[in-house]
Design a protein around this motif. Structure first.
Motif, PDB file in Angstrom:
ATOM      1  N   ALA A 279     -11.359  10.487   6.729  1.00  0.00           N
ATOM      2  CA  ALA A 279     -10.640  11.056   5.693  1.00  0.00           C
ATOM      3  C   ALA A 279      -9.328  10.490   5.770  1.00  0.00           C
ATOM      4  N   TRP A 280      -8.560  10.042   6.795  1.00  0.00           N
ATOM      5  CA  TRP A 280      -7.330   9.590   7.138  1.00  0.00           C
ATOM      6  C   TRP A 280      -7.437   8.013   6.342  1.00  0.00           C
ATOM      7  N   LEU A 281      -8.421   7.417   6.637  1.00  0.00           N
ATOM      8  CA  LEU A 281      -8.765   6.140   6.083  1.00  0.00           C
ATOM      9  C   LEU A 281      -8.804   5.954   4.733  1.00  0.00           C
ATOM     10  N   THR A 282      -9.645   6.857   4.177  1.00  0.00           N
ATOM     11  CA  THR A 282      -9.902   7.128   2.840  1.00  0.00           C
ATOM     12  C   THR A 282      -8.599   7.335   2.192  1.00  0.00           C
ATOM     13  N   HIS A 364      -3.751   1.461  13.795  1.00  0.00           N
ATOM     14  CA  HIS A 364      -3.059   1.351  12.709  1.00  0.00           C
ATOM     15  C   HIS A 364      -4.098   1.129  11.491  1.00  0.00           C
ATOM     16  N   GLY A 365      -3.901   1.923  10.379  1.00  0.00           N
ATOM     17  CA  GLY A 365      -4.466   1.517   9.201  1.00  0.00           C
ATOM     18  C   GLY A 365      -3.942   0.404   8.406  1.00  0.00           C
ATOM     19  N   LYS A 366      -4.230  -0.619   8.465  1.00  0.00           N
ATOM     20  CA  LYS A 366      -3.745  -1.946   8.059  1.00  0.00           C
ATOM     21  C   LYS A 366      -4.342  -2.507   6.718  1.00  0.00           C
ATOM     22  N   VAL A 367      -3.370  -2.937   5.978  1.00  0.00           N
ATOM     23  CA  VAL A 367      -4.130  -3.525   4.618  1.00  0.00           C
ATOM     24  C   VAL A 367      -3.796  -4.977   4.696  1.00  0.00           C
ATOM     25  N   GLU A 368      -4.747  -5.967   4.582  1.00  0.00           N
ATOM     26  CA  GLU A 368      -4.751  -7.278   4.644  1.00  0.00           C
ATOM     27  C   GLU A 368      -4.958  -8.038   3.481  1.00  0.00           C
ATOM     28  N   SER A 369      -4.617  -8.882   3.083  1.00  0.00           N
ATOM     29  CA  SER A 369      -4.909  -9.572   1.694  1.00  0.00           C
ATOM     30  C   SER A 369      -6.321  -9.948   1.354  1.00  0.00           C
ATOM     31  N   ASP A 444       0.621  11.393  15.171  1.00  0.00           N
ATOM     32  CA  ASP A 444       0.382  10.286  14.324  1.00  0.00           C
ATOM     33  C   ASP A 444       0.969  10.542  12.768  1.00  0.00           C
ATOM     34  N   ASP A 445       0.557   9.597  12.075  1.00  0.00           N
ATOM     35  CA  ASP A 445       1.243   9.947  10.613  1.00  0.00           C
ATOM     36  C   ASP A 445       0.557   9.136   9.613  1.00  0.00           C
TER      37      ASP A 445
END
Lengths: 481, 481
Positions: A279-282, A364-369, A444-445
């Motif tokens: 749910a966190w990743l969503t 870490h929930g990380k956004v990469e290009s 966590d956050d």
């Protein structure tokens, strides 16, 4: 009709009972009569000596078979195959990144990274290869049985046959591991490879470039700089090891070992349920805007194109370069190709700490290009520090100082490991697992969540949750039992 | 620090014990004193009468706020928001499809489909809405509490406030279900929505368009034609029901009921392990080539663009049309918008049969042009028959005759249900679950695999495994206990 199998044991691809145990037994075998460590070391050193390659940067105009295509200026191969370098524009409000454009590798096909395993005296051994890649800091690294493009795999183009590929294409293969996993999201546009482990029982023809090793023997050298290649690491990250009760190898740090064993088992609880983590990743994916579109390579803002490189105007990120590769022997082996060359060594590290006696990793929930699905689970820290040097303190990567300046006795894993040498030039990262204590509270956050090793192992059975750096660290974590 | 929870119960987002049981109890309550069925029926009929809308096809030139953009000819909104219609070119060797181009909806953002639930007398009730959508065959259908675009959800554009959205955006929300799920791959380019169920305990302000219903009450009307909308169905497909032991409602067919209960439980085995099923899906993705790129809408081969529609030259697939929507009341409500209108009613059906006493569904690994990840798990049959009418027998959809001509006593579910009425015009499918016996052998092949209900329920907890038609059927299957 095949017999019905029950579901709880079903996450491993084969569903065969005891599979996790068999992998753990192989990992606990740190030497083997099949290829004793001393013999392996000599064989590997011999291949490193014998396969010296000279890799020289050249102007783009000296590339043979590659050209900047008219119209969009993309760097393409004359055959239309292999890969191309195109432009990408990304817009996202994640970390206030805004809009940027960059070159990116485009290779819209799924390759195979595969290890053949076979039992010798009841212990699984992996058929490993001493394989040269032009971008590797040491050109020869320990590689899986097979690294094949889709053309090799399906045989559609009738290219050079990849040794042992038939074990992966046979419809009667026994699959122990099989999942699609992503590659570097900063450099590759939605690239994925199929990670496979196939078990064989009959005779396997020998080849001087290949040796049978236990997983424990691979683990022995995984902590050495630039020995075990990325493709091996990502396959090993998918192995569903059973908890190593009674098979622990780490005699140095019993307290860490115990909290790691509890973390691996899945029977000692976790800060979050796996559902909460999903749910966190969503939430990250849904909360942030993220759009991308390909651009002509000739239309990039902030990048300069010279005779021999495409480089970022502020000296950040990476360069696109061209290389001439030739064998340092009498053998006639020579080719040219483009490579991606990061501007400095990166760092990729998990911060770990016991929570109620169970080791947790800060993910870490990380956004990469170029990520396949926007946001993936990444190490606590994963960056090239130079990219942030001119930014204010609040935009520095969190935990960077903690992992870079960690005391030696807090390092559970510490090695320089390189990314795929077929596409990336000297792309090495310092990989670390840093254990911390009460001084880092288990909060966590929105961007970071604490997870157990078992939770990472559960999610990696599905495609696309862990990014490739997190998978390298998961494979590394398994060397620290 | 939150208490540690154990993992086995963790697939439900909250990880709260007994959650599956609570949903099953709600499903077993086929009537409720909170909104008795008779009262619901009257309320729903009243809203259908009161919210008559007149939806008229108009020429594209009469669209207000929409235009064919100069340059690429894409159909876009003046604000740059909502969605656009662009062109897509797809090339794949899956089913020898080759290369084709088509119009496709592009809406690169993640919306929220959410149901608020609350306990009354210990039974979960869902806050359901009588909601009008212009494309619905009956304009008003039973809809979730919230259907919100990202702009509604994040409030960034300050648009009209969606009622009850604050229950989904609150950081203190109690999530029972939360996952990203894909929309129609044939019509939408990689569109996904977030499917959520949030539990509340305090007072919820009433609204005449909303009523509290048990899941059993929703199930009661889900089998009626065009009553329960797609957004409700996809959310309900994600509910982790516990096996309904002792709470079975189906008194008609005890043999089917028993094999379904065993299929739901996960404790009675399955033809394949879930790992084998994931490997099968991986194999389809890796084995087939699949590339797609967006094209200018003005550059499509095989489609003709007239004043009031973009249509396929052979009369297949769908049309892009423009509609004028106005309320049939004194209220001043009127707008225009583009819609996708399929050329005929489709069919979406699962073939089901007991294997060793456990009901299995025959799942198709289906490649669709706009799928988020190439191949998803689809119903046994999912097609518009007209698309295949001129093709030879070996290219007809397998099992189409079986499900279309099924005897009435083999139909476990049979209703006409429509897809999202905000984008699609009269896009209804005949949804069926057809039980077969020994005459259909439990073999599977590269394209079809047999799965239990429990396996589908496990995979739907993750994003992107089941396509939206398979999820509608999974929601429908739960009405047949």
């Amino acid at each position: 009709m095949p017999p019905l199998v029950s579901l709880p044991e079903a996450l491993a691809a084969s569903g065969s009972p005891g599979l996790g145990r068999r992998f753990t037994v192989s990992a606990s075998a740190t030497d083997s009569p099949v290829t004793p460590n001393a013999e392996f070391d000599a064989w590997f050193a011999r291949h490193r000596r014998a396969n010296r390659f000279k890799v020289t940067r050249i102007p783009f105009s000296d590339l043979v078979g590659w050209r900047f295509r008219e119209g969009d200026g993309n760097l393409v191969h004359d055959s239309g195959g292999f890969f191309s370098v195109t432009g990408l524009e990304v817009n996202t409000d994640w970390q206030d990144r805004g809009t940027w454009s960059q070159p990116i590798l485009d290779q819209p096909e799924i390759g195979v990274l595969g290890i053949v395993v076979k039992e010798f005296d009841g212990v699984l051994h992996c058929l490993m290869q001493a394989k040269m890649e032009p971008g590797n800091p040491e050109t020869v690294q320990l590689s899986p049985t097979v690294q094949a493009t889709r053309s090799n795999y399906t045989g559609v183009h009738g290219g050079r046959r990849t040794a042992y590929i038939e074990y992966f294409t046979s419809p009667r293969r026994t699959l122990l591991v099989d999942s699609l996993q992503s590659e570097q999201g900063a450099w590759f546009l939605q690239k994925r490879n199929r990670n496979m482990i196939v078990e064989v029982t009959g005779d396997v023809p020998p080849h001087d470039n290949f040796r049978w090793l236990t997983i424990g023997q691979i683990h022995r050298v995984l902590g050495q700089d630039n020995v075990v290649n990325m493709d091996t690491r990502t396959i090993l990250s998918c192995v569903p090891f059973e908890t190593p009760d009674g098979l622990i190898r780490n005699e140095v740090n019993p307290e860490y070992r115990e909290s790691l064993a509890r973390s691996l088992s899945g029977r000692h609880g976790s800060l979050h349920s796996t559902g909460e983590l999903l749910a966190w990743l969503t939430d990250i994916k849904a909360r942030h805007s993220f759009t991308r579109r390909t651009l002509p390579l000739s239309k990039l803002d902030g990048w300069s194109h010279s005779d021999d490189e495409i480089a970022h105007d502020e000296g950040k990120h990476f360069k696109v370069i061209a290389a001439d590769v030739r064998a340092d022997t009498r053998e006639v082996t020579r080719w040219t190709q483009p490579l991606i060359a990061p501007v400095e060594r990166g760092i990729a590290a998990f911060v770990a700490r016991p929570i109620d006696g169970v080791l947790h990793l800060l993910v870490h929930g990380k956004v990469e290009s170029g990520s396949f699905d926007t946001c993936e689970l990444a190490p606590t820290v994963q960056c090239l520090p130079v990219n942030y040097q001119d930014l204010p303190a609040h935009r520095q990567p969190r935990y960077l100082d903690l992992v870079r300046d960690a005391a030696p006795d807090a390092l559970r894993f510490d090695a320089v490991l390189s990314e795929e040498g077929g596409r990336f030039h000297h792309a090495d990262n310092r990989y670390r697992i840093v254990e911390v204590g009460e001084e880092v509270p288990p909060h966590d956050d929105q961007d970071y969540h604490w997870m157990t090793a078992h939770q990472l192992m559960t999610l990696v059975q599905h495609s696309r949750y862990l990014n490739v750096q997190a998978r390298s660290l998961l494979a590394s974590l398994h060397t620290t039992w």
